[in-house]
Design a protein around this motif. Structure first.
Motif, short mmCIF file in Angstrom:
data_model
loop_
_atom_site.label_atom_id
_atom_site.label_comp_id
_atom_site.label_asym_id
_atom_site.label_seq_id
_atom_site.Cartn_x
_atom_site.Cartn_y
_atom_site.Cartn_z
N ILE A 66 0.85 -1.19 0.00
CA ILE A 66 0.00 0.00 0.00
C ILE A 66 0.88 1.25 0.00
O ILE A 66 0.66 2.18 -0.77
N HIS A 67 1.88 1.26 0.85
CA HIS A 67 2.79 2.40 0.93
C HIS A 67 3.49 2.62 -0.42
O HIS A 67 3.65 3.77 -0.87
N LEU A 92 -7.31 -2.62 -0.53
CA LEU A 92 -7.48 -1.18 -0.72
C LEU A 92 -8.82 -0.70 -0.17
O LEU A 92 -8.91 0.40 0.39
N GLU A 93 -9.87 -1.52 -0.30
CA GLU A 93 -11.17 -1.17 0.27
C GLU A 93 -11.08 -1.08 1.79
O GLU A 93 -11.56 -0.11 2.39
N ILE A 94 -10.46 -2.08 2.41
CA ILE A 94 -10.31 -2.11 3.87
C ILE A 94 -9.50 -0.91 4.34
O ILE A 94 -9.76 -0.34 5.40
N GLN A 100 -9.95 6.04 -4.74
CA GLN A 100 -8.87 6.81 -5.35
C GLN A 100 -9.02 6.85 -6.88
O GLN A 100 -9.37 5.84 -7.49
N PRO A 101 -8.72 7.98 -7.50
CA PRO A 101 -8.89 8.09 -8.96
C PRO A 101 -7.96 7.17 -9.76
O PRO A 101 -8.26 6.83 -10.89
N TRP A 102 -6.85 6.76 -9.17
CA TRP A 102 -5.91 5.90 -9.87
C TRP A 102 -6.35 4.43 -9.89
O TRP A 102 -5.80 3.64 -10.64
N LEU A 103 -7.32 4.06 -9.08
CA LEU A 103 -7.77 2.67 -9.01
C LEU A 103 -8.81 2.39 -10.09
O LEU A 103 -9.89 2.97 -10.09
#
Length: 106
Positions: A66-67, A92-94, A100-103
């Motif tokens: 994630i980082h 990413l949901e959790i 996020q726009p990049w997802l």
């Protein structure tokens, strides 16, 4: 299973192809504290002004991963696209990052 930290991780790969200034990074396997930096290095190859992370074959994704994605989002802004596997999407949901726009929705 023993993981040799000095050699390649058999449970991870990141390959990069350049297309019109966009680094397209295909990642497979496990993205964790041992492999996340490799993913970032692949996505920040010389000459890249945009990046696509294809994570559709990622089976494990932890806080280091994630980082790493957040570092790439800071670098590329709206020029980052992440194509998640179902496991990556769930993490990413959790983590509160599903909007996020990049997802990518695909």
């Amino acid at each position: 299973m023993f993981v040799d930290q000095e050699g390649p991780d058999p449970n991870f790969s990141a390959t990069v192809a350049m297309a019109d200034g966009r680094a397209v990074v295909t990642v497979t396997g496990e993205v964790d504290m041992l492999t996340a930096d490799t993913m970032v290095r692949a996505a920040t190859t010389d000459g890249a002004s945009a990046a696509t992370l294809d994570l559709r074959e990622v089976t494990f994704f932890d806080s280091a991963a994630i980082h790493a994605v957040m570092r790439l989002a800071e670098r590329y802004g709206s020029e980052l696209t992440v194509l998640p596997s179902s496991q990556v999407r769930r993490v990413l949901e959790i983590s509160g990052l599903a909007g996020q726009p990049w997802l990518s929705e695909n």
